[in-house]
Design an enzyme around this catalytic site. Structure first.
Site, PDB file in Angstrom:
ATOM      1  N   GLU A  91      -1.953 -28.386 -14.848  1.00  0.00           N
ATOM      2  CA  GLU A  91      -3.421 -28.531 -14.810  1.00  0.00           C
ATOM      3  C   GLU A  91      -3.905 -29.259 -16.065  1.00  0.00           C
ATOM      4  O   GLU A  91      -5.089 -29.189 -16.399  1.00  0.00           O
ATOM      5  CB  GLU A  91      -4.125 -27.199 -14.535  1.00  0.00           C
ATOM      6  CG  GLU A  91      -3.775 -26.038 -15.435  1.00  0.00           C
ATOM      7  CD  GLU A  91      -4.521 -26.027 -16.746  1.00  0.00           C
ATOM      8  OE1 GLU A  91      -4.142 -26.827 -17.635  1.00  0.00           O
ATOM      9  OE2 GLU A  91      -5.434 -25.208 -16.913  1.00  0.00           O
ATOM     10  N   ASP A 100       0.557 -29.195  -9.086  1.00  0.00           N
ATOM     11  CA  ASP A 100      -0.479 -30.051  -9.675  1.00  0.00           C
ATOM     12  C   ASP A 100      -1.882 -29.508  -9.391  1.00  0.00           C
ATOM     13  O   ASP A 100      -2.054 -28.502  -8.695  1.00  0.00           O
ATOM     14  CB  ASP A 100      -0.298 -31.471  -9.097  1.00  0.00           C
ATOM     15  CG  ASP A 100      -0.576 -32.554 -10.128  1.00  0.00           C
ATOM     16  OD1 ASP A 100      -1.297 -32.285 -11.098  1.00  0.00           O
ATOM     17  OD2 ASP A 100      -0.078 -33.686  -9.938  1.00  0.00           O
ATOM     18  N   ASP A 139      -1.778 -37.250 -18.466  1.00  0.00           N
ATOM     19  CA  ASP A 139      -0.470 -37.894 -18.286  1.00  0.00           C
ATOM     20  C   ASP A 139      -0.019 -38.730 -19.484  1.00  0.00           C
ATOM     21  O   ASP A 139      -0.809 -39.390 -20.161  1.00  0.00           O
ATOM     22  CB  ASP A 139      -0.507 -38.795 -17.047  1.00  0.00           C
ATOM     23  CG  ASP A 139      -0.533 -37.977 -15.765  1.00  0.00           C
ATOM     24  OD1 ASP A 139      -0.598 -36.735 -15.838  1.00  0.00           O
ATOM     25  OD2 ASP A 139      -0.487 -38.593 -14.681  1.00  0.00           O
TER      26      ASP A 139
END
Ligand code: GLA
Length: 376
Positions: free
Chosen positions: A182, A149, A204
């Site tokens: 990313e 992440d 997301d």
């Protein structure tokens, strides 16, 4: 003259070719598995993960091709005096090696999560400055997949940070699928083919029709960057999570398969309705996603609220997806050629040839029809 032309054409091809794929031999078709985040967030522990692994087998998901069981954020709590990452001793009392062994004993693979910055998105220790040590630890546990992440990264260079972990994973000596997260910030589709096996293209996902359509639109222009070993990742599946109707779940799943997206389920596999299980295990639709040619579908028609997507398949066949974004049913038609027969991948039946070579379907609101041509 001819030689010069060929030479120029050759140079042109070199420049037109996408970045070389990461040379780890993994994810030659989009990875398939399950990840804890969408449904469970930080509520992860070893019992849950084991039960999910059991359900992956008993539900028929493993037989349908799903492989990786991936623990997302919140499994880690600290570093010890030697800098080793420490899993939460309350939630994972037997440690990660034992959990990996359990998952492997089911014929499945084990995935884990970390972050390129000082901390993960939930504030747990990140891998910054510990990349090689962490990669060695993961390898010693038997990790097969790393999602990496981008929280708490300050002024770090995105590409260089991901390259460091790529090299650390390679140095660990264990084949580990590398998943970049990313969120599409630095156009990863342009450079990540030689860094990771998949890269998130957007922020997301959430279980709403609107968000799924947004993510679809953001991925539409990226078709040229996907291929064996290096995939656009429009985020994990929300199939079966509250917020989507079964029909919307079916459309979401079909679209992700057309996009040659990683198929990482994000629902509670222990408590699936038969309808949702049938969506996630539709082998004919999964076969589009897993087609060895590895081409991502392109949107070829967009008219009012209806769209047609086209995915070339190995062996010269083609898949088409008819999408209706509207709130009412739509009559859709598509010219496919007068001798062409097709298979409807949700009805599981062959159809055609059709009058004047035109395939017609009534597509329900937020619904899809998915067909593939049958060899003559
Ligand atoms: C970010 C990622 C998500 C998930 C969370 C975990 O938001 O994009 O997929 O991994 O972090 O904290």
């Amino acid at each position: 003259m001819r030689r010069i032309f060929l030479l120029l054409a050759g140079i042109g091809l070199l420049f037109a070719a996408p970045a070389f794929a990461l040379n780890n031999g993994l994810a030659l078709t989009p990875p398939m598995g399950w990840n804890s985040w969408n449904k469970f967030g930080c509520h992860v522990d070893q019992d849950l993960i084991k039960q999910i692994a059991d359900a992956m087998v008993s539900s028929g998901m493993k037989a349908a091709g799903y492989q990786y069981i991936i623990i997302d954020d919140c499994w880690q709590v600290a570093r010890d005096a030697q800098g080793n990452i420490v899993p939460d001793p309350k939630r994972f009392p037997d440690g990660m090696k034992a959990l990996a062994d359990y998952i492997h004993s089911k014929g499945l693979k084990f995935g884990i999560y970390s972050d390129a910055g000082t901390n993960t998105c939930q504030g747990r220790p990140g891998s910054r400055g510990y990349e090689y040590q962490d990669a060695r630890t993961y390898a010693s546990w038997g990790v097969d997949y790393l999602k990496y992440d981008w929280c708490h990264t300050g002024t770090q260079n995105i590409q260089a940070s991901y390259e460091t972990m790529r090299d650390a994973l390679a140095a660990s000596g264990r084949p580990i699928v590398f998943s970049l997260c990313e969120w599409g910030l630095d156009d990863p589709w342009k450079w990540a083919g030689s860094v990771g096996n998949l890269w998130r293209t957007t922020g997301d996902i959430n279980p709403t029709w609107q968000r799924i359509m947004q993510i679809l639109d953001l991925n539409a222009p990226l078709w040229r960057y996907a291929g064996p070993g290096h995939w656009n990742d429009p985020d994990m599946l929300e199939v079966g999570n509250p917020g989507l109707s079964t029909r919307e779940s079916k459309s979401h799943f079909s679209l992700w398969c057309m996009l040659a997206a990683p198929l990482i389920a994000g629902n509670d596999l222990r408590h699936m309705s038969p309808a949702i299980r049938a969506v996630l295990t539709n082998k004919e639709v999964i076969a589009l996603d897993q087609d060895p040619l590895g081409r991502q579908a392109r949107r070829i028609i967009q008219q009012d609220d209806t769209e047609v997507w086209r995915k070339p398949l190995s062996g010269g066949n083609v898949a088409y997806l008819l999408l209706n974004r509207a709130e009412t049913a739509k009559e859709m038609s598509l010219y496919i050629g007068s001798a062409t027969r097709v298979r409807d991948l949700w009805k599981h039946q062959d159809e055609g040839p059709f009058t004047n070579g035109v395939f017609q379907a009534n597509v329900p609101p937020h619904g899809v029809v998915v067909i593939r041509t049958l060899s003559q």
